[in-house]
Design an enzyme around this catalytic site. Structure first.
Site, short mmCIF file in Angstrom:
data_model
loop_
_atom_site.label_atom_id
_atom_site.label_comp_id
_atom_site.label_asym_id
_atom_site.label_seq_id
_atom_site.Cartn_x
_atom_site.Cartn_y
_atom_site.Cartn_z
N PHE A 179 -81.07 -125.34 -46.36
CA PHE A 179 -81.06 -124.98 -44.91
C PHE A 179 -82.54 -125.00 -44.52
O PHE A 179 -83.48 -124.77 -45.41
CB PHE A 179 -80.62 -123.65 -44.63
CG PHE A 179 -81.20 -122.43 -45.50
CD1 PHE A 179 -82.08 -121.80 -45.11
CD2 PHE A 179 -80.56 -122.12 -46.74
CE1 PHE A 179 -82.72 -120.69 -45.56
CE2 PHE A 179 -81.31 -121.05 -47.44
CZ PHE A 179 -82.37 -120.19 -46.78
N CYS A 180 -82.95 -125.03 -43.31
CA CYS A 180 -84.08 -125.06 -42.74
C CYS A 180 -84.06 -124.39 -41.37
O CYS A 180 -83.04 -124.04 -40.99
CB CYS A 180 -85.00 -126.38 -42.75
SG CYS A 180 -84.00 -127.62 -41.73
N THR A 181 -85.16 -124.41 -40.50
CA THR A 181 -85.03 -123.51 -39.28
C THR A 181 -84.20 -124.38 -38.32
O THR A 181 -83.38 -123.59 -37.55
CB THR A 181 -86.42 -123.73 -38.74
OG1 THR A 181 -87.40 -122.99 -39.64
CG2 THR A 181 -86.72 -122.93 -37.30
N GLY A 183 -82.62 -127.82 -38.64
CA GLY A 183 -81.86 -129.00 -39.44
C GLY A 183 -82.85 -130.08 -39.67
O GLY A 183 -82.30 -130.98 -40.47
N ILE A 208 -80.94 -122.68 -39.14
CA ILE A 208 -80.96 -120.89 -39.30
C ILE A 208 -80.80 -120.81 -37.91
O ILE A 208 -79.94 -119.87 -37.42
CB ILE A 208 -82.25 -120.45 -39.80
CG1 ILE A 208 -82.45 -120.66 -41.23
CG2 ILE A 208 -82.15 -118.97 -39.58
CD1 ILE A 208 -83.79 -120.64 -41.65
#
Length: 250
Positions: A179-181, A183, A208
């Site tokens: 996951f990341c901020t 996508g 996220i």
């Protein structure tokens, strides 16, 4: 006054990205938009803010207007709000990559990991043997992350390749979730890992921000706040600014 904030990206061939810079900048200025947009051969990425009318008009122009000629028909969008304008000016920048990994063989337009919606994310994390990766930089991870996530402790995204090479093994780590901020990093990271021989790679669709927007806090696996690259600094559940409760929003 409340401002509408839009985080957006799309991987799409833009061979004319240099010619798009000035008219895109002018369009944003005409609509009273501020923020940063990155253009590269591989697509568009950025975060912008303005009035609700201005942002809505910009999104309509990006997706349906003559400038991009329908190429931005699959924009990944997240909307939030800010009590004050979170950007000082409008910038449109030309880049080699809209998110810098530094591996020419990695192309999200050819192959990426399996998207997992926020609604299905918690269920995925319960599967046995899953390796959960936070692909963000170390200072972002310090502010908040998912329970049980591995922190690669990287200073910049381009160092993710070294982390994978030194710490992960396709024969051992057969199922990876990341996951990341918003996508976009996971598009590149999952494509890279698949190229390195990892069999099952999943990533949180919309990142996220989408998870915090869609998943009720009572059901959330997220701990802490999500760092954002503007003057709001961090957001919590419901995409509320850090230190502001949902009851405080007008």
């Amino acid at each position: 006054m409340t401002y509408k904030v839009s985080a957006l990206y799309q991987f799409v061939p833009l061979p004319d990205f240099r010619e798009l810079k000035d008219p895109l900048h002018a369009l944003c200025l005409d609509l009273g938009i501020r923020g940063t947009l990155l253009l590269a051969h591989e697509g568009i990425n950025g975060t912008v803010s303005g009035t609700e009318e201005g942002i809505n008009a910009l999104m309509a122009e990006l997706r349906e207007g003559p400038l991009f000629q329908g190429r931005l028909d699959n924009l990944e969008l997240k909307f939030s709000s800010a009590a004050e304008m979170p950007f000082k000016r409008m910038k449109v920048r030309l880049k080699k990559e809209i998110v810098t990994l530094g591996d020419p063989q990695t192309d999200p337009l050819r192959r990426v990991g399996t998207y997992v919606s926020p609604a299905e994310w918690n269920r995925l994390l319960e599967e046995p043997g899953i390796v959960l990766l936070d692909t963000r930089n170390d200072f972002e991870v310090e502010m908040g992350t998912f329970e049980g996530a591995v922190d690669p402790r990287i200073k910049r995204f381009s160092a993710f390749k070294d982390f994978v090479k030194n710490e992960l093994d396709p024969a051992k780590h057969r199922k990876v979730a990341m996951f990341c901020t918003g996508g976009i990093r996971c598009e590149k990271a999952s494509a890279y890992m698949l190229n390195q021989g990892f069999e099952e790679v999943f990533h949180l669709k919309g990142g996220i921000l989408k998870y915090l927007e869609d998943v009720p806090e009572a059901e959330s696996r997220w701990k802490g706040e999500c760092f954002v690259f503007d003057e709001r600094v961090a957001l919590g559940h419901g995409l509320v600014e850090a230190g502001e409760s949902t009851d405080d929003r007008s």
